[in-house]
Design a protein around this motif. Structure first.
Motif, PDB file in Angstrom:
ATOM      1  N   GLY A 173       1.245  81.183  44.144  1.00 31.97           N
ATOM      2  CA  GLY A 173       1.169  80.387  42.920  1.00 31.97           C
ATOM      3  C   GLY A 173       2.265  80.835  41.967  1.00 31.97           C
ATOM      4  N   VAL A 174       2.986  79.899  41.398  1.00 33.57           N
ATOM      5  CA  VAL A 174       4.121  80.225  40.526  1.00 33.57           C
ATOM      6  C   VAL A 174       3.608  80.746  39.182  1.00 33.57           C
ATOM      7  CG1 VAL A 174       6.059  79.225  39.253  1.00 33.57           C
ATOM      8  CG2 VAL A 174       5.682  78.610  41.645  1.00 33.57           C
ATOM      9  N   LYS A 175       4.113  81.909  38.760  1.00 34.39           N
ATOM     10  CA  LYS A 175       3.700  82.498  37.481  1.00 34.39           C
ATOM     11  C   LYS A 175       4.551  81.986  36.323  1.00 34.39           C
ATOM     12  CE  LYS A 175       0.851  85.566  39.493  1.00 34.39           C
ATOM     13  NZ  LYS A 175       0.959  85.200  40.911  1.00 34.39           N
ATOM     14  N   ASP A 176       5.815  81.663  36.595  1.00 32.09           N
ATOM     15  CA  ASP A 176       6.742  81.209  35.559  1.00 32.09           C
ATOM     16  C   ASP A 176       6.692  79.685  35.484  1.00 32.09           C
ATOM     17  OD1 ASP A 176       8.902  80.471  33.984  1.00 32.09           O
ATOM     18  OD2 ASP A 176      10.310  81.887  34.901  1.00 32.09           O
ATOM     19  N   PRO A 177       6.253  79.114  34.351  1.00 37.06           N
ATOM     20  CA  PRO A 177       6.122  77.651  34.250  1.00 37.06           C
ATOM     21  C   PRO A 177       7.455  76.911  34.324  1.00 37.06           C
ATOM     22  CG  PRO A 177       5.783  78.689  32.106  1.00 37.06           C
ATOM     23  CD  PRO A 177       5.821  79.787  33.115  1.00 37.06           C
ATOM     24  N   ASN A 178       8.556  77.643  34.207  1.00 30.15           N
ATOM     25  CA  ASN A 178       9.866  77.004  34.306  1.00 30.15           C
ATOM     26  C   ASN A 178      10.315  76.792  35.750  1.00 30.15           C
ATOM     27  OD1 ASN A 178      10.395  76.898  31.451  1.00 30.15           O
ATOM     28  ND2 ASN A 178      10.701  79.104  31.509  1.00 30.15           N
ATOM     29  N   LEU A 179       9.587  77.368  36.687  1.00 27.23           N
ATOM     30  CA  LEU A 179       9.946  77.238  38.103  1.00 27.23           C
ATOM     31  C   LEU A 179       9.200  76.063  38.736  1.00 27.23           C
ATOM     32  CD1 LEU A 179       9.800  80.983  39.241  1.00 27.23           C
ATOM     33  CD2 LEU A 179      11.845  79.634  38.737  1.00 27.23           C
ATOM     34  N   PRO A 180       9.758  75.473  39.798  1.00 31.06           N
ATOM     35  CA  PRO A 180       9.024  74.435  40.529  1.00 31.06           C
ATOM     36  C   PRO A 180       7.703  74.997  41.041  1.00 31.06           C
ATOM     37  CG  PRO A 180      11.321  74.525  41.234  1.00 31.06           C
ATOM     38  CD  PRO A 180      11.105  75.722  40.369  1.00 31.06           C
ATOM     39  N   ASP A 181       6.619  74.249  40.881  1.00 35.42           N
ATOM     40  CA  ASP A 181       5.309  74.801  41.230  1.00 35.42           C
ATOM     41  C   ASP A 181       5.067  74.897  42.733  1.00 35.42           C
ATOM     42  OD1 ASP A 181       5.131  72.083  41.603  1.00 35.42           O
ATOM     43  OD2 ASP A 181       3.410  71.779  40.270  1.00 35.42           O
ATOM     44  N   THR A 182       6.015  74.426  43.534  1.00 43.26           N
ATOM     45  CA  THR A 182       5.897  74.546  44.994  1.00 43.26           C
ATOM     46  C   THR A 182       6.924  75.526  45.573  1.00 43.26           C
ATOM     47  OG1 THR A 182       7.433  72.698  45.371  1.00 43.26           O
ATOM     48  CG2 THR A 182       5.096  72.148  45.136  1.00 43.26           C
ATOM     49  N   LEU A 183       7.620  76.251  44.714  1.00 42.09           N
ATOM     50  CA  LEU A 183       8.773  77.073  45.121  1.00 42.09           C
ATOM     51  C   LEU A 183       8.465  78.020  46.269  1.00 42.09           C
ATOM     52  CD1 LEU A 183      11.732  77.956  44.418  1.00 42.09           C
ATOM     53  CD2 LEU A 183      10.682  79.744  42.992  1.00 42.09           C
ATOM     54  N   TYR A 184       7.338  78.746  46.155  1.00 42.44           N
ATOM     55  CA  TYR A 184       7.043  79.788  47.139  1.00 42.44           C
ATOM     56  C   TYR A 184       6.399  79.236  48.409  1.00 42.44           C
ATOM     57  CZ  TYR A 184       7.985  82.653  43.034  1.00 42.44           C
ATOM     58  OH  TYR A 184       8.568  83.224  41.926  1.00 42.44           O
ATOM     59  N   VAL A 185       6.337  77.942  48.496  1.00 43.38           N
ATOM     60  CA  VAL A 185       5.927  77.277  49.734  1.00 43.38           C
ATOM     61  C   VAL A 185       7.140  76.646  50.400  1.00 43.38           C
ATOM     62  CG1 VAL A 185       4.468  75.501  50.778  1.00 43.38           C
ATOM     63  CG2 VAL A 185       3.615  76.833  48.828  1.00 43.38           C
ATOM     64  N   THR A 186       7.851  75.801  49.669  1.00 42.03           N
ATOM     65  CA  THR A 186       8.953  75.044  50.272  1.00 42.03           C
ATOM     66  C   THR A 186      10.120  75.928  50.692  1.00 42.03           C
ATOM     67  OG1 THR A 186       9.907  74.599  48.086  1.00 42.03           O
ATOM     68  CG2 THR A 186       8.373  72.969  48.974  1.00 42.03           C
ATOM     69  N   GLU A 187      10.315  77.061  50.005  1.00 40.62           N
ATOM     70  CA  GLU A 187      11.451  77.937  50.315  1.00 40.62           C
ATOM     71  C   GLU A 187      11.128  78.985  51.371  1.00 40.62           C
ATOM     72  OE1 GLU A 187      14.647  77.539  49.209  1.00 40.62           O
ATOM     73  OE2 GLU A 187      13.774  75.657  48.486  1.00 40.62           O
ATOM     74  N   LEU A 188       9.876  79.013  51.830  1.00 44.70           N
ATOM     75  CA  LEU A 188       9.482  80.004  52.839  1.00 44.70           C
ATOM     76  C   LEU A 188       8.901  79.328  54.081  1.00 44.70           C
ATOM     77  CD1 LEU A 188       7.982  82.780  50.536  1.00 44.70           C
ATOM     78  CD2 LEU A 188      10.181  82.805  51.744  1.00 44.70           C
ATOM     79  N   VAL A 189       9.387  78.135  54.358  1.00 44.44           N
ATOM     80  CA  VAL A 189       8.945  77.422  55.561  1.00 44.44           C
ATOM     81  C   VAL A 189       9.622  78.019  56.784  1.00 44.44           C
ATOM     82  CG1 VAL A 189       8.921  75.202  56.764  1.00 44.44           C
ATOM     83  CG2 VAL A 189       8.587  75.277  54.275  1.00 44.44           C
ATOM     84  N   VAL A 190       8.821  78.493  57.720  1.00 49.53           N
ATOM     85  CA  VAL A 190       9.338  79.007  58.988  1.00 49.53           C
ATOM     86  C   VAL A 190       8.164  79.095  59.957  1.00 49.53           C
ATOM     87  CG1 VAL A 190       9.065  81.448  58.300  1.00 49.53           C
ATOM     88  CG2 VAL A 190      10.721  80.829  60.104  1.00 49.53           C
ATOM     89  N   ALA A 191       8.425  78.873  61.219  1.00 48.95           N
ATOM     90  CA  ALA A 191       7.367  78.826  62.223  1.00 48.95           C
ATOM     91  C   ALA A 191       6.649  80.159  62.358  1.00 48.95           C
ATOM     92  CB  ALA A 191       7.946  78.411  63.568  1.00 48.95           C
ATOM     93  N   ASN A 192       5.392  80.062  62.764  1.00 49.38           N
ATOM     94  CA  ASN A 192       4.569  81.230  63.086  1.00 49.38           C
ATOM     95  C   ASN A 192       4.285  82.105  61.875  1.00 49.38           C
ATOM     96  OD1 ASN A 192       3.045  82.198  65.226  1.00 49.38           O
ATOM     97  ND2 ASN A 192       4.486  83.836  65.678  1.00 49.38           N
ATOM     98  N   THR A 193       4.124  81.453  60.719  1.00 48.37           N
ATOM     99  CA  THR A 193       3.730  82.159  59.509  1.00 48.37           C
ATOM    100  C   THR A 193       2.495  81.477  58.910  1.00 48.37           C
ATOM    101  OG1 THR A 193       5.213  80.804  58.149  1.00 48.37           O
ATOM    102  CG2 THR A 193       6.071  82.922  58.934  1.00 48.37           C
ATOM    103  N   VAL A 194       1.920  82.146  57.923  1.00 46.15           N
ATOM    104  CA  VAL A 194       0.805  81.598  57.166  1.00 46.15           C
ATOM    105  C   VAL A 194       1.229  81.529  55.707  1.00 46.15           C
ATOM    106  CG1 VAL A 194      -1.607  81.913  56.487  1.00 46.15           C
ATOM    107  CG2 VAL A 194      -0.843  82.690  58.743  1.00 46.15           C
ATOM    108  N   ASN A 195       0.826  80.477  55.003  1.00 45.58           N
ATOM    109  CA  ASN A 195       0.998  80.440  53.555  1.00 45.58           C
ATOM    110  C   ASN A 195      -0.381  80.211  52.960  1.00 45.58           C
ATOM    111  OD1 ASN A 195       1.640  79.654  50.772  1.00 45.58           O
ATOM    112  ND2 ASN A 195       3.756  79.577  51.514  1.00 45.58           N
ATOM    113  N   THR A 196      -0.881  81.206  52.234  1.00 43.27           N
ATOM    114  CA  THR A 196      -2.197  81.062  51.614  1.00 43.27           C
ATOM    115  C   THR A 196      -2.012  80.693  50.152  1.00 43.27           C
ATOM    116  OG1 THR A 196      -4.359  82.073  51.255  1.00 43.27           O
ATOM    117  CG2 THR A 196      -2.461  83.542  51.111  1.00 43.27           C
TER     118      THR A 196
END
Length: 370
Positions: free
Chosen positions: A270-293
Motif C-alpha cells: 500500500g502506498v504511504k505517500d499520497p503523491n505516488l501512484p496508488d498501484t506503484l508497488y504492484v505494477t512495478e514489481l510484476v514478475v513470474a513466480n511471485t506473490v503480491n499481498t
C-alpha cells in the motif's frame, strides 16, 4: 472480473489479500474475491486482527463462549485468530488443490514478543501449525537474527513458513539459506519435501518512507531526484538474489527431492505517500513466480486502473544497483536504514499485539458482566 487483475495473475503473480476478518468470512466476501478478483491467498498480522476485533459484532458469540469457559486473554486470542485462519483455509481448499499447494494459503503469525526468542518461536510455530490443523496454513516467522534458526527448525519439522519482515538483502540471503537448511534436515528425517511450501515476505513501501525522509532532509537536487526509487530498486535486487539462489546446485539437489521454491512475496504494497501512484508497488514489481499481498484499498485500485505491462523485474538488477549506489553516494547508509526498519517493524507489531490484547480483555470482561 477486473482485466488488470487477470493480467497480473496471467503474468505469474499470485494475488493475496492482506486482510482477514470474521465478517469477511461470514458474509461470503472472501469467496467473492476469489471468484471475481483472482485472490488466491490471505495474509494476516496482529494489526489486522486488532482492527477486525474492534469493529462490529461478528466475534460476540465466540467471545461470550470463551468468557463463560473462563479463558484467559491469551487463550481467547489464540482461539479467535486460529478459528478465522482455519475457516479461511477451508474457503481456499479448492484453490490449494488446483495449484498443487502453491496457492490457497492463509498466514498466521507467531506473537511479536517472540521475535528475539528462537526457542519460543519454534514452540509457537509448532503449536499454531497443530492448532489450525490445515495443510494450507503458513506460519509467519519474522526474519530477525533469532528468527533464522527458527525458520530452519520449523521447515525441518515439515511446517510451511511465511518469513516476514524482510527489508535487507543480506538478511534475505540468510532467509533463503535457512529454508535450504530446513529442507535438507527434513529430507534427512524422511519428510516428503513436496508437502512443504514457503514464501519470503520482502517489505516494500516502508523502505521508500525511510529513504524519502532522509532524502528530504538532505534536500539537494540529486537527493530529490532519488525520491521513491529505493523500495522498487531494493525489491528488484532481492529478486535477482532469489534467481541466483534458486538456480544453485544446492537448490537443484533439493528440487530433485521434490522441494518447492520459496517464492518472493511483495509485502507492504500500500502506498504511504499520497503523491505516488496508488498501484506503484504492484505494477512495478510484476514478475513470474511471485506473490503480491495487498490491502483491499490497493487491490481495488489495481482492479480499477492498474496498468499491467508485463515483467518489470527480470534483468533490472544493474539499473537497481545504480539507484542504490546513488543513494549511498548522497550520504544514506543502507545498513542503517534496514536496521531501523526491522526494529520499527517488530515494535509496530508489538504495539498492535498490545492493542489486540486490550480489545480481547475488554470484550471478555463485557461478556462476563452481561
Amino acid at each position: 472480473m477486473s482485466e488488470a487483475l487477470k493480467a497480473l495473475s496471467d503474468a505469474g503473480v499470485s494475488i493475496w489479500l492482506d486482510d482477514l476478518s470474521r465478517e469477511r468470512l461470514d458474509s461470503g466476501n472472501l469467496e467473492q474475491l476469489i471468484k471475481e478478483q483472482h485472490v488466491v491467498g490471505v495474509t494476516t498480522n496482529p494489526t489486522i486482527f486488532a482492527n477486525a476485533l474492534s469493529k462490529g459484532e461478528a466475534y460476540d458469540q465466540q467471545v461470550k463462549g470463551l468468557a463463560a469457559a473462563g479463558k484467559t486473554t491469551a487463550e481467547a486470542i489464540r482461539e479467535i485468530t486460529t478459528t478465522d485462519v482455519r475457516n479461511a483455509c477451508d474457503v481456499f481448499t479448492d484453490v490449494y488443490k488446483a495449484t498443487d499447494g502453491v496457492d490457497g494459503r492463509v498466514s498466521i503469525e507467531v506473537e511479536p514478543g517472540l521475535a528475539m526468542d528462537t526457542d519460543g518461536t519454534i514452540d509457537q510455530a509448532k503449536e499454531l501449525w497443530a492448532t489450525v490443523d490445515r495443510p494450507n496454513v503458513l506460519i509467519k516467522i519474522p526474519a530477525t537474527k533469532p528468527g533464522l534458526p527458527a525458520i530452519t527448525a520449523a521447515t525441518a519439522a515439515g511446517i510451511s513458513v511465511n518469513v516476514t519482515l524482510i527489508f535487507g538483502l543480506e538478511r534475505y540471503q540468510g532467509v533463503m539459506d535457512a529454508y535450504f537448511s530446513g529442507l535438507e534436515q527434513a529430507a534427512d528425517a524422511g519428510i516428503d519435501l513436496s508437502t512443504i511450501r514457503s514464501v519470503a515476505s520482502f517489505f516494500v513501501s516502508r523502505v521508500d518512507t525511510e529513504y524519502d525522509k532522509r532524502l528530504d532532509a538532505i534536500g539537494s537536487d540529486e537527493a530529490k531526484s532519488l525520491r521513491s526509487k529505493a523500495a522498487i530498486a531494493n525489491a528488484r535486487l532481492a529478486y535477482a538474489a532469489y534467481q541466483e539462489a534458486f538456480s544453485s546446485d544446492r537448490w537443484k539437489a533439493l528440487e530433485a527431492k521434490g522441494a518447492g521454491v520459496q517464492r518472493p512475496l511483495w509485502a507492504s504494497t500500500g502506498v504511504k505517500d499520497p503523491n505516488l501512484p496508488d498501484t506503484l508497488y504492484v505494477t512495478e514489481l510484476v514478475v513470474a513466480n511471485t506473490v503480491n499481498t495487498m490491502p483491499e484499498k490497493t487491490l481495488n485500485a489495481v482492479a480499477d486502473h492498474g496498468e499491467i505491462a508485463g515483467d518489470k523485474v527480470t534483468g533490472t538488477a544493474d539499473e537497481a544497483q545504480q539507484v542504490m549506489d546513488r543513494l549511498t553516494a548522497v550520504g544514506i547508509s543502507y545498513d542503517d536504514v534496514i536496521d531501523i526498519l526491522e526494529k520499527e517493524g517488530v515494535d509496530k507489531f508489538d504495539v498492535s499485539w498490545g492493542e489486540l490484547e486490550q480489545t480481547v480483555t475488554d470484550a471478555l470482561k463485557a461478556a462476563t458482566s452481561a
